[in-house]
Write an enzyme that holds these catalytic residues in place. Structure first.
Site, mmCIF file in Angstrom:
data_model
loop_
_atom_site.group_PDB
_atom_site.id
_atom_site.type_symbol
_atom_site.label_atom_id
_atom_site.label_comp_id
_atom_site.label_asym_id
_atom_site.label_seq_id
_atom_site.Cartn_x
_atom_site.Cartn_y
_atom_site.Cartn_z
ATOM 1 N N ASP A 210 0.915 -1.446 -0.069
ATOM 2 C CA ASP A 210 -0.018 -0.149 -0.126
ATOM 3 C C ASP A 210 0.844 1.286 -0.003
ATOM 4 O OD1 ASP A 210 -2.525 1.299 -0.201
ATOM 5 O OD2 ASP A 210 -2.501 1.792 2.147
ATOM 6 N N SER A 235 -7.533 4.800 -0.104
ATOM 7 C CA SER A 235 -7.872 3.709 -0.485
ATOM 8 C C SER A 235 -9.260 3.176 -0.548
ATOM 9 C CB SER A 235 -6.880 2.500 0.025
ATOM 10 O OG SER A 235 -5.392 2.935 -0.089
ATOM 11 N N GLN A 285 -5.254 -1.655 -7.093
ATOM 12 C CA GLN A 285 -5.923 -0.860 -5.932
ATOM 13 C C GLN A 285 -6.611 0.222 -6.858
ATOM 14 O OE1 GLN A 285 -4.296 2.170 -2.889
ATOM 15 N NE2 GLN A 285 -4.087 0.319 -1.896
#
Length: 301
Positions: A210, A235, A285
């Site tokens: 991430d 996110s 993502q």
């Protein structure tokens, strides 16, 4: 073992409070919420605790539902969806102060032989030729929207040796370029003893996955990012596929790009290669990417 690495490992070592219920704590975050990589890694730890060791995770799919509060513990409740002859499926919900903040589904498989191919590893300079975070980030201290951000950022990455191949987004604000970024990373130290197991390497890579991923979206627009205050972002979902064995304490090339952004959202994808060229993981993502209105706190949806 380095103390900062031990701290990260302790962060991922959840407390079991019932058969399929676990409790985790949080690392201080650069933004006023729990770092997404942390909650994803802790959720993966939780589901792995309910699966036989011989079955390894091959994919996970997750959604970030609410921003977590770093000051409160997170409860991970695992649901045993299926135990088949070759595959196992688990689902976990992360709850904080009575509300779900994150959900993850993961699939596990027995080891077996099959057809094999992969995309070749892209070219990149050796990681040793690149500056460390401690060397690079202070050069751009004037780019961050608050002086304390640099200290928090350095502290949050102490356990991770992450080196940018190109100039990072926060260093190139105002100069759009190709929506692609590469970083080399490894944890600061060697895993040994009980800490050296396949689950630990998977969860550490999930933690790092991430970091810097959505930056590839920002590069296309010359935006500096959440730390500089010119973007409001978070996110939304995160998916990973684990292809081949790897070690998180050895160099991994994280090659990321962004195929599209629209409607206040941006999509980023990444590939992680071992130093000898094996494609170990793939990542996707989507996140909120908005130009902030005046008075909007950074990192909010």
């Amino acid at each position: 073992m380095d103390a900062t690495l031990q701290y990260l490992l302790d962060l991922l070592d959840l407390e079991q409070i019932d058969r399929d219920i676990f409790r985790g704590r949080s690392h201080p975050s650069v933004l006023p919420r729990v770092f997404g990589g942390q909650v994803a890694a802790q959720a993966l730890v939780a589901v792995c605790r309910t699966v036989p060791e011989e079955r390894q995770a091959h994919s996970l799919h997750s959604y970030f539902l609410r921003p977590g509060d770093p000051g409160h513990p997170i409860i991970y409740s695992v649901e045993r969806i299926r135990d088949g002859r070759s595959f196992t499926t688990r689902r976990v919900v992360a709850v904080q102060q009575g509300q779900p903040i994150f959900t993850l589904s993961a699939s596990f498989q027995d080891a077996e032989e099959g057809l094999e191919h992969q995309e070749p590893m892209p070219q990149a300079p050796d990681p040793e030729s690149l500056p460390t975070g401690e060397e690079l980030l202070p050069r751009y201290a004037d780019k961050f929207f608050a002086p304390e951000v640099l200290d928090l950022l350095l502290a949050a990455r102490q356990a991770i040796d992450l080196r940018y191949v190109q100039e990072p987004a926060f260093a190139t604000a105002g100069r759009p370029r190709e929506a692609r970024q590469q970083v080399w990373f490894r944890i600061n130290g060697k895993l040994d003893g009980e800490a050296d197991n396949p689950v630990a390497h998977l969860c550490l890579a999930t933690y790092v996955s991430d970091m810097a991923l959505l930056d590839s979206v920002l590069l296309a627009h010359g935006r500096g990012g959440w730390w500089t205050g010119d973007i409001v972002g978070a996110s939304l979902d995160h998916a990973m596929w684990f292809h081949r064995p790897f070690r998180a304490d050895e160099w991994i090339l994280y090659d990321t790009d962004s195929p599209t952004s629209q409607a206040g959202r941006g999509l980023a994808r990444g590939r992680m290669y071992t130093r000898d060229g094996r494609l170990a993981l793939s990542v996707m993502q989507e996140g909120v990417i908005r130009v902030p209105r005046r008075g909007t706190p950074p990192g909010t949806r």
